[in-house]
Design a protein around this motif. Structure first.
Motif, short mmCIF file in Angstrom:
data_model
loop_
_atom_site.label_atom_id
_atom_site.label_comp_id
_atom_site.label_asym_id
_atom_site.label_seq_id
_atom_site.Cartn_x
_atom_site.Cartn_y
_atom_site.Cartn_z
N ALA A 180 0.83 -1.21 0.00
CA ALA A 180 0.00 0.00 0.00
C ALA A 180 0.87 1.26 0.00
CB ALA A 180 -0.93 -0.01 1.21
N SER A 181 1.93 1.27 0.80
CA SER A 181 2.78 2.46 0.89
C SER A 181 3.49 2.74 -0.43
CB SER A 181 3.81 2.29 2.02
OG SER A 181 3.18 2.22 3.27
N TYR A 182 4.06 1.72 -1.04
CA TYR A 182 4.77 1.95 -2.31
C TYR A 182 3.79 2.31 -3.42
CZ TYR A 182 9.31 0.48 -0.54
OH TYR A 182 10.50 0.42 0.15
N TYR A 183 2.59 1.76 -3.38
CA TYR A 183 1.59 2.13 -4.39
C TYR A 183 1.22 3.60 -4.25
CZ TYR A 183 -2.72 2.22 -7.08
OH TYR A 183 -3.70 2.54 -7.99
N VAL A 184 0.99 4.05 -3.03
CA VAL A 184 0.65 5.46 -2.80
C VAL A 184 1.81 6.36 -3.20
CG1 VAL A 184 0.11 7.16 -1.00
CG2 VAL A 184 -1.04 4.94 -1.00
N GLU A 185 3.03 5.94 -2.87
CA GLU A 185 4.19 6.72 -3.28
C GLU A 185 4.28 6.83 -4.80
OE1 GLU A 185 7.83 5.38 -1.62
OE2 GLU A 185 7.21 5.66 0.47
N ALA A 186 4.03 5.72 -5.49
CA ALA A 186 4.08 5.75 -6.95
C ALA A 186 3.07 6.73 -7.52
CB ALA A 186 3.84 4.35 -7.51
N ARG A 187 1.85 6.72 -6.99
CA ARG A 187 0.83 7.67 -7.46
C ARG A 187 1.24 9.10 -7.09
NH1 ARG A 187 -1.02 4.84 -11.40
NH2 ARG A 187 -2.36 3.07 -10.82
N GLY A 188 1.87 9.27 -5.96
CA GLY A 188 2.34 10.61 -5.58
C GLY A 188 3.42 11.12 -6.52
N TYR A 189 4.36 10.25 -6.90
CA TYR A 189 5.40 10.68 -7.84
C TYR A 189 4.80 11.01 -9.20
CZ TYR A 189 9.06 9.31 -4.56
OH TYR A 189 9.89 9.23 -3.46
N GLN A 190 3.79 10.24 -9.62
CA GLN A 190 3.13 10.58 -10.88
C GLN A 190 2.51 11.97 -10.81
OE1 GLN A 190 0.41 7.23 -11.35
NE2 GLN A 190 1.70 6.34 -12.95
N ALA A 191 1.85 12.28 -9.70
CA ALA A 191 1.25 13.60 -9.54
C ALA A 191 2.31 14.70 -9.52
CB ALA A 191 0.41 13.64 -8.27
N ARG A 192 3.43 14.45 -8.87
CA ARG A 192 4.49 15.46 -8.80
C ARG A 192 5.16 15.65 -10.16
NH1 ARG A 192 8.50 14.19 -4.05
NH2 ARG A 192 9.23 16.28 -4.65
N ILE A 193 5.31 14.57 -10.92
CA ILE A 193 5.87 14.68 -12.27
C ILE A 193 4.95 15.50 -13.15
CG2 ILE A 193 6.41 13.36 -14.35
CD1 ILE A 193 7.36 11.09 -12.45
N ALA A 194 3.64 15.21 -13.07
CA ALA A 194 2.68 15.98 -13.87
C ALA A 194 2.70 17.46 -13.48
CB ALA A 194 1.28 15.40 -13.68
N LEU A 195 2.80 17.75 -12.18
CA LEU A 195 2.87 19.14 -11.72
C LEU A 195 4.13 19.81 -12.26
CD1 LEU A 195 2.07 21.55 -9.91
CD2 LEU A 195 3.32 20.41 -8.04
N ALA A 196 5.26 19.13 -12.18
CA ALA A 196 6.51 19.73 -12.66
C ALA A 196 6.43 20.03 -14.15
CB ALA A 196 7.68 18.79 -12.37
N ARG A 197 5.83 19.15 -14.91
CA ARG A 197 5.71 19.39 -16.35
C ARG A 197 4.76 20.55 -16.64
NH1 ARG A 197 5.46 12.97 -18.05
NH2 ARG A 197 7.74 12.66 -18.16
N ARG A 198 3.65 20.62 -15.94
CA ARG A 198 2.72 21.74 -16.14
C ARG A 198 3.40 23.07 -15.76
NH1 ARG A 198 -0.87 18.51 -13.23
NH2 ARG A 198 -0.72 19.96 -11.46
N THR A 199 4.08 23.04 -14.63
CA THR A 199 4.74 24.27 -14.17
C THR A 199 5.84 24.68 -15.12
OG1 THR A 199 4.25 23.66 -11.87
CG2 THR A 199 5.94 25.32 -12.23
N ALA A 200 6.63 23.71 -15.59
CA ALA A 200 7.71 24.04 -16.53
C ALA A 200 7.14 24.62 -17.82
CB ALA A 200 8.55 22.80 -16.82
N ALA A 201 6.03 24.04 -18.29
CA ALA A 201 5.41 24.58 -19.51
C ALA A 201 4.92 26.01 -19.29
CB ALA A 201 4.24 23.67 -19.92
N SER A 202 4.33 26.27 -18.12
CA SER A 202 3.87 27.63 -17.81
C SER A 202 5.05 28.58 -17.72
CB SER A 202 3.09 27.61 -16.50
OG SER A 202 2.71 28.93 -16.12
N GLN A 203 6.14 28.12 -17.12
CA GLN A 203 7.32 28.98 -17.00
C GLN A 203 7.99 29.21 -18.35
OE1 GLN A 203 9.49 26.77 -14.04
NE2 GLN A 203 8.46 27.77 -12.32
N GLN A 204 7.87 28.24 -19.25
CA GLN A 204 8.38 28.44 -20.61
C GLN A 204 7.57 29.52 -21.31
OE1 GLN A 204 11.03 27.48 -21.93
NE2 GLN A 204 11.66 25.46 -21.15
N GLU A 205 6.26 29.52 -21.07
CA GLU A 205 5.42 30.57 -21.66
C GLU A 205 5.82 31.94 -21.10
OE1 GLU A 205 1.41 29.54 -20.82
OE2 GLU A 205 1.39 27.80 -22.15
N THR A 206 6.09 31.96 -19.79
CA THR A 206 6.54 33.22 -19.19
C THR A 206 7.86 33.67 -19.79
OG1 THR A 206 5.41 32.69 -17.11
CG2 THR A 206 7.14 34.35 -17.02
N ALA A 207 8.78 32.70 -20.03
CA ALA A 207 10.06 33.03 -20.64
C ALA A 207 9.88 33.57 -22.05
CB ALA A 207 10.97 31.80 -20.65
#
Length: 504
Positions: A180-207
Motif C-alpha cells: 500500500a505504501s509503495y503504491y501510494v508513493e508511486a501515485r504521488g510521484y506521478q502527480a508530482r511529475i505531472a505538476l513539474a511538467r505543467r509548471t515548466a510549460a507555464s514557465q516556458q510561456e513566461t520566458a
C-alpha cells in the motif's frame, strides 16, 4: 482363543508394572506456562477523544482507500510474495516438528529378518554338513516419560507451531503495509511529475513572453535569463522524480514475487492518490495484545521456551523404558511361526544420571536464561507496538493540520501568480515579483502533493501498528517444490541431476 487366556503370576506382575508406570507418566517437572500480565494504559495518550474509541476496523482496511488496482496488487502479493512463501514453509516445518515430537510418546516397533546358509566340516574326516537358518522377529520399546521430558518437548513444539503461524501473520502485515505504501508513493510521484511538467510549460510561456518584451524594449536581458533559468530548474526536478517513481514500481513488482519491471505498463496510466476516510477508530491499548501479530509471536515464543525449561529439567531425573523382543527361528521359511523355535524377552530398563560434571544443571540454567530473553522480547514487542500506534496517531493528526495549511497556501499563491502575470503583462509589476510568485506556487503545490501522500501513508502505518493484516485464507500446506522419483532408483553419474517440479 486370546480372550480365554488368563495371565500367570509373571504376566500379572508385568501388567501391574505397566499400570503403575502409566500412572507415573502423568508427572512433569519444570514450570508450567502462564500468560504474562502487563499493566497497560487505558487510552492512547495522543488520541483527543471525549469518549472511549470504538474497536479498530482492521478487516481489509486497504479497501477503504477505494482503489481497485491497489486491491488487485495486494491479492497478487499475498499469493506470490517470497517472504510469505518462506513463512508458509516454516509453518510446514513446525507442524512436522510437532508430529515428530508427538511420536516419542508412543511405543516404537522394528521388524527384522535374516536368512543364513552355512557349511560345517570336521577336521580329518570327509564328513561335512550344509544347512539353512531363517529368522524373523520384532523389537519393541517404549519410554515411559515418567518426568515429562517428551511431553515438554511436545508442548514446546506446539507453541513453536503457533509461533510459526503468527510469524506468517506478521509477514503478511508488513507486506500489506509495504504494498500500500509503495503504491501510494508511486501515485504521488506521478502527480508530482505531472505538476513539474505543467509548471515548466507555464514557465516556458513566461520566458517566451519575457523574450518578446525584451525585443520590444520593455524588459531586460536579465529578466530573459531568469525566466529561462527558472523553467530549466523546474524541468531538472523531473528526472529525479521519474527515478523515484520507477523505484517504487520496481519494489511493488518484487513484492508480488515478479521481476522489477513487470508492473510498469499496468501503473503507467496516472490515477489519483488514494485518500482515506478519516478519522478511524483506534480502540484501546489492550487491543494490541490480541491483534498485533508481532506481540502474539513474541508471546508464543516465550511460551515455547518456558516449556524448554521443563524439558531440560526432566533430563536430570531417571528415565525408564520398557523393551521387548520376539524371534522365531527355523531351517525352512515355512517353519517360521509353527515348527520352529520361538524366543521372547520383556522387561524394564532404568537409566539414572549420577554424575555429569554439572552439564545437566547448566543446561537448565541455559534454558532459563533463554526463557528470560524471550520474556523480555515479549515486553519489548508490546512497548514497541504501543509506541508505533502513538507515533502513527500523532503523525496522522499533525499531517492533516499541515495539509490544511498547505491547501490555503496554494490558494493564495495561485491567486498571487495569476495576478502577477496579469500585472507583468500590463507593465505594472516587475518580473522579479512574478518570478517569486511562480516559484512559491510550484513549491507549495509540490508540498501539498507530498502531504497528501503522507496522510495516506500515516493512515497505512496506523492500521499496521494496530495489527491490521490479512484475514483471508492462506494455504500453507502446499510445498514450493514437488519431489518426483523419490523411490529406489539408479544413482546418476557425478555432476548430473534430475529435474524437480516447481509449484505453479
Amino acid at each position: 482363543m486370546v480372550g480365554m487366556l488368563r495371565p500367570n503370576g509373571a504376566c500379572a506382575r508385568m501388567i501391574a508394572l505397566l499400570l503403575t508406570a502409566t500412572s507415573l507418566a502423568s508427572c512433569v517437572v519444570g514450570p508450567d506456562y502462564q500468560k504474562p500480565f502487563l499493566v497497560l494504559p487505558v487510552s492512547w495518550g495522543n488520541a483527543k477523544q471525549a469518549k472511549p474509541s470504538k474497536p479498530p476496523e482492521l478487516a481489509e482496511w486497504w479497501r477503504r482507500l477505494n482503489d481497485p488496482m491497489l486491491d488487485e496488487l495486494i491479492q497478487e502479493a499475498v499469493a506470490g510474495n517470497l517472504d510469505v512463501a518462506t513463512s508458509k514453509a516454516k509453518i510446514r516445518e513446525a507442524r512436522a516438528t510437532y508430529r515428530q515430537a508427538g511420536g516419542a510418546l508412543l511405543p516404537s516397533v522394528d521388524g527384522a529378518a535374516s536368512a543364513t546358509r552355512s557349511r560345517t566340516a570336521s577336521t580329518g574326516t570327509d564328513g561335512a554338513s550344509t544347512g539353512n537358518e531363517f529368522q524373523a522377529g520384532f523389537d519393541a520399546s517404549w519410554e515411559l516419560d515418567l518426568f515429562g521430558a517428551n511431553r515438554r518437548t511436545v508442548e514446546a513444539a506446539r507453541y513453536g507451531m503457533d509461533a510459526a503461524e503468527e510469524e506468517l501473520r506478521s509477514t503478511l502485515l508488513t507486506l500489506l503495509g509495504d504494498v500500500a505504501s509503495y503504491y501510494v508513493e508511486a501515485r504521488g510521484y506521478q502527480a508530482r511529475i505531472a505538476l513539474a511538467r505543467r509548471t515548466a510549460a507555464s514557465q516556458q510561456e513566461t520566458a517566451a513572453l519575457t523574450r518578446l518584451k525584451f525585443e520590444a524594449g520593455a524588459s531586460s536581458a536579465v529578466d530573459v535569463a531568469n525566466a529561462a533559468g527558472q523553467a530549466a530548474t523546474t524541468e531538472a526536478d523531473i528526472p529525479d522524480l521519474e527515478t523515484s517513481y520507477a523505484e517504487a514500481v520496481h519494489r511493488l513488482s518484487v513484492l508480488t514475487g515478479r521481476p522489477p519491471a513487470t508492473l510498469a505498463d499496468r501503473l503507467k496510466k496516472s490515477r489519483p492518490i488514494p485518500r482515506p476516510k478519516l478519522p478511524i477508530p483506534t480502540g484501546i491499548p489492550a487491543d494490541t495484545l490480541m491483534t498485533h501479530p508481532d506481540v502474539r509471536l513474541a508471546e508464543r515464543q516465550y511460551a515455547q521456551y518456558t516449556a524448554k525449561v521443563g524439558e531440560a529439567e526432566a533430563a536430570r531425573y531417571p528415565s525408564v523404558s520398557l523393551t521387548g523382543d520376539v524371534a522365531t527361528t527355523g531351517t525352512r521359511i515355512g517353519d517360521l511361526g509353527k515348527g520352529s523355535t520361538i524366543s521372547w524377552s520383556f522387561g524394564p530398563s532404568l537409566s539414572v544420571p549420577i554424575f555429569q560434571g554439572g552439564q545437566l544443571k547448566a543446561a537448565v540454567e541455559i534454558a532459563q536464561a533463554q526463557r528470560d530473553q524471550y520474556f523480555v522480547a515479549y515486553r519489548t514487542a508490546v512497548l514497541t507496538a504501543l509506541e508505533d500506534v502513538e507515533n502513527a496517531i500523532v503523525a496522522l493528526h499533525q499531517e492533516r493540520i499541515k495539509s490544511g495549511k498547505l491547501a490555503i497556501s496554494v490558494k493564495h499563491y495561485r491567486d498571487a501568480a495569476s495576478l502577477g502575470r496579469s500585472l507583468y503583462q500590463s507593465g505594472s509589476q516587475s518580473f522579479l515579483d512574478l518570478l517569486e510568485a511562480e516559484r512559491s506556487l510550484y513549491s507549495a503545490e509540490d508540498s501539498l502533493i507530498q502531504s497528501q501522500v503522507a496522510i495516506t501513508t500515516d493512515y497505512i502505518a496506523l492500521n499496521k501498528a494496530l495489527g491490521g493484516g490479512w484475514n483471508g485464507l492462506v494455504d500453507s500446506s502446499r510445498p514450493e517444490i514437488v519431489d518426483v522419483n523419490t523411490g529406489p532408483q539408479l544413482a546418476l553419474p557425478s555432476g548430473q541431476s534430475r529435474p524437480i517440479a516447481m509449484k505453479k
